[in-house]
Design an enzyme around this catalytic site. Structure first.
Site, PDB file in Angstrom:
ATOM      1  CE  LYS A   1    -106.446  31.522   4.061  1.00  0.00           C
ATOM      2  NZ  LYS A   1    -105.546  30.583   3.392  1.00  0.00           N
TER       3      LYS A   1
HETATM    4  N1  PMP Z   1     -99.346  29.490   3.099  1.00  0.00           N
HETATM    5  C1  PMP Z   1    -100.441  29.426   2.333  1.00  0.00           C
HETATM    6  C2  PMP Z   1    -100.306  29.664   0.882  1.00  0.00           C
HETATM    7  C3  PMP Z   1    -101.686  29.111   2.906  1.00  0.00           C
HETATM    8  O1  PMP Z   1    -102.780  29.033   2.142  1.00  0.00           O
HETATM    9  C4  PMP Z   1    -101.772  28.851   4.282  1.00  0.00           C
HETATM   10  C5  PMP Z   1    -103.099  28.486   4.894  1.00  0.00           C
HETATM   11  N2  PMP Z   1    -103.814  29.619   5.273  1.00  0.00           N
HETATM   12  C6  PMP Z   1    -100.607  28.937   5.047  1.00  0.00           C
HETATM   13  C7  PMP Z   1     -99.408  29.254   4.431  1.00  0.00           C
HETATM   14  C8  PMP Z   1    -100.646  28.722   6.538  1.00  0.00           C
HETATM   15  O2  PMP Z   1    -101.331  29.790   7.141  1.00  0.00           O
HETATM   16  P1  PMP Z   1    -102.086  29.620   8.523  1.00  0.00           P
HETATM   17  O3  PMP Z   1    -101.113  29.004   9.459  1.00  0.00           O
HETATM   18  O4  PMP Z   1    -102.442  31.014   8.913  1.00  0.00           O
HETATM   19  O5  PMP Z   1    -103.266  28.764   8.278  1.00  0.00           O
END
Ligand code: PMP
Length: 301
Positions: free
Chosen positions: A153
């Site tokens: 991320k």
């Molecule tokens: N895809 C992207 C591009 C994101 O930014 C997020 C948010 N973090 C998610 C999917 C979902 O991830 P999570 O369930 O870990 O928040």
């Protein structure tokens, strides 16, 4: 300012909100090299609890390693600090944003740059403000998996998200949908996507998406609810074969999709399956499902 709280944690100290400042000479500001997380803390009968905190911190440290960061804290220390920050700010429910960034370096290669760590929290309602959202397929594709490491991320990845979001909302839709470089459906700008056909839930395979922690929770929840969970390649032309669709993410939680481009799912409202999955998810995050209590880190524990 909706983000204002009493304290922000920055480089080892709890500092008053207004004093959490950084210098303009900042590698991550110029080149998008920061790594971050989005986490949520919810009220439960046993006090406030952070949802899947360990998994989020694991992903944060993985992202830091991808960016070559030497993080001067252990995971357990960060977990303790997050809980203390929530207690100090006296928030019973909040969004938690840890961010690690490179400081004093203006070369593109951040080798030798200082590494900084901050944690911000604020009360944040649902990301998508509607029970059922309209979605527009973006003309921008998701980042090619050979252009970066998509399991991390990284702030820079969010240029792709922001530019597609802006394009979709300007066209009158609530959210964008990004395809991957092969023309398969990938994900939303900040959400994973799922499709429902009878008792089968389909979601795009890992590789060109951020493997969401909510996505992982949903996999377990839907199997528990008696659905078959299948990860597969989904093309835009396949959308019409599905009865329902939904987004998931820490910020978005579980959110029905009423329409993608010109295709409406049923009445364009939250359907039966999404309602059932969402209700279960809401019970879990609020500590009302014993089986899933292992996903909660109580802030007073
Ligand atoms: N895809 C992207 C591009 C994101 O930014 C997020 C948010 N973090 C998610 C999917 C979902 O991830 P999570 O369930 O870990 O928040």
């Amino acid at each position: 300012m909706p983000y204002e709280t009493k304290y922000i944690w920055l480089d080892g100290k709890f500092v008053p909100f207004a004093q959490a400042k950084i210098h303009i000479i900042n590698h991550s500001l110029h080149y998008g090299s920061a790594v971050f997380e989005g986490i949520r803390c919810y009220k439960t009968a046993k006090g406030s609890a952070v949802f899947r905190l360990t998994e989020h911190i694991d992903r944060l440290f993985h992202s830091g390693a991808v960016m070559g960061m030497k993080i001067p804290y252990k995971k357990v220390e960060i977990i303790k600090i997050i809980k203390e920050l929530i207690r100090k700010n006296k928030l019973s429910e909040c969004y938690i944003r840890p961010i690690i960034f490179y400081g004093n370096c203006m070369k593109v290669d951040p080798h030798g740059a200082s590494v900084h760590f901050s944690i911000i929290i604020w009360p944040w309602g649902k990301l998508l403000n509607k029970d059922s959202v309209t979605v527009k397929t973006s003309p921008f594709i998701r980042i090619h998996p050979q252009s970066s490491i998509m399991s991390a991320k990284i702030s820079g990845h969010y240029v792709n998200s922001s530019i597609s979001s802006m394009q979709a909302t300007k066209a009158g839709y609530d959210e964008a949908l990004l395809l991957d470089y092969r023309g398969n459906i990938a994900e939303g700008p900040g959400e994973n996507i799922f499709f429902v056909k009878k008792k089968i839930i389909n979601t795009p395979k890992k590789g060109t998406i951020l493997p969401g922690i909510t996505r992982d929770s949903i996999e377990k929840i839907v199997i528990d609810l008696g659905y078959k969970f299948v990860q597969k390649e989904i093309k835009p032309k396949d959308i019409k074969n599905y009865e329902e669709a939904f987004f998931t993410g820490t910020a978005a939680e579980v959110n029905a999709i009423g329409k993608i481009d010109n295709y409406k799912f049923g009445q364009g409202k939250e359907g039966k399956a999404v309602k059932e999955i969402k209700e279960k998810y809401i019970r879990i995050i609020h500590g009302e499902e014993k089986k899933y209590e292992k996903w909660l880190s109580y802030i007073n524990a």
